[in-house]
Design an enzyme around this catalytic site. Structure first.
Site, short mmCIF file in Angstrom:
data_model
loop_
_atom_site.label_atom_id
_atom_site.label_comp_id
_atom_site.label_asym_id
_atom_site.label_seq_id
_atom_site.Cartn_x
_atom_site.Cartn_y
_atom_site.Cartn_z
N ASP A 105 0.80 -1.24 0.00
CA ASP A 105 0.00 0.00 0.00
C ASP A 105 0.83 1.28 0.00
O ASP A 105 0.27 2.37 0.16
CB ASP A 105 -0.96 0.01 1.19
CG ASP A 105 -0.25 -0.01 2.53
OD1 ASP A 105 0.96 -0.31 2.56
OD2 ASP A 105 -0.91 0.26 3.55
N GLU A 106 2.14 1.18 -0.19
CA GLU A 106 2.94 2.40 -0.21
C GLU A 106 4.11 2.26 -1.17
O GLU A 106 4.69 1.20 -1.32
CB GLU A 106 3.43 2.77 1.18
CG GLU A 106 4.22 1.69 1.87
CD GLU A 106 4.64 2.09 3.29
OE1 GLU A 106 5.13 3.22 3.47
OE2 GLU A 106 4.48 1.26 4.20
#
Length: 241
Positions: A105-106
């Site tokens: 997610d990053e």
């Protein structure tokens, strides 16, 4: 010339992806966990409504339900999270080939060479936020700075769906008042050591000497001191490496 580094962080990622399939639950407190029926295990993710009840990631399900009796529990779908991760990184890759997925997610982006085509780091960050929201239904928060560590601190500084720019001129106002434990790689034990020496904020660590940091924390102290002073020169890897 300073680099322009972005850290793009999807907001409440697992819960946000699940809510794309359950839009009727968007305003209700929702958490993703391993086995909702058995009520054991821990919370993997939660939405903003659940956060307002104090629900935390990694806490036992039963504790979360005590805080929020109406908490709605959903099973995780990890393949779906991977699919959205690839879609989002494909958007990033349209702006630079230097896209380093730090987790599902990053991602870090080095857009130094992209500014002539797409504008400032802040403009690129805002465009990415708009595109991710429009094309996936998810939101991201983006930190913009001259190194990876400060960019990550920037993405954490304001959520959800926000851009924070950390420059050499404003770092003392934005980052230096933050707890030193917000700095990447400062864990519980090192934070306790620093506190015993009066180091409570990132600014405190930046203000001490490198020799002091090394004396307190050993070899790792130098790296933390360099990070606090914005002297991180670690590169962003190419997409897919």
């Amino acid at each position: 010339m300073d680099r322009t580094i972005l850290h793009c962080d999807c907001n409440s990622y697992f819960a946000s992806v699940e809510l794309l399939s359950h839009p009727e639950l968007k305003s209700q407190p929702v958490a993703v966990c391993g086995d909702p029926a058995a009520r054991h295990g821990v919370i993997l993710a939660k939405n903003d409504a659940a956060k307002r009840y104090g629900v935390k990631t990694a806490e036992p399900i039963v504790h979360a339900q005590r805080k929020c009796p109406g908490l709605i529990l959903l099973r995780p779908h990890h393949e779906l999270y991977g699919q959205y991760c690839r879609r989002i990184n494909a958007i990033y890759a349209q702006y630079t080939d230097l896209v380093e997925a730090a987790s599902v997610d990053e991602s870090y982006l080095d857009v130094t060479g992209s500014r002539a085509l797409f504008g400032t780091g802040e403009q690129i960050a805002n465009e990415l936020r708009a595109r991710v929201k429009r094309e996936t239904g998810l939101t991201i928060s983006v930190g913009v700075s001259f190194n990876k560590i400060f960019a990550k601190l920037g993405s954490d500084y304001k959520k959800p769906d926000a851009t924070t720019v950390i420059t050499r001129e404003n770092v003392s106002q934005i980052l230096y008042p933050l707890p030193v434990t917000d700095l990447i790689f400062v864990g519980k034990s090192s934070g306790q050591v620093l506190a015993r020496h009066g180091i409570h904020t990132i600014g405190d660590l930046a203000a001490c000497s490198m020799a002091e940091a090394e004396a307190w924390l050993g070899k790792g102290g130098k790296g933390l001191w360099l990070a606090a002073r914005g002297l991180d020169d670690s590169p962003v890897r190419c997409y897919g490496e």
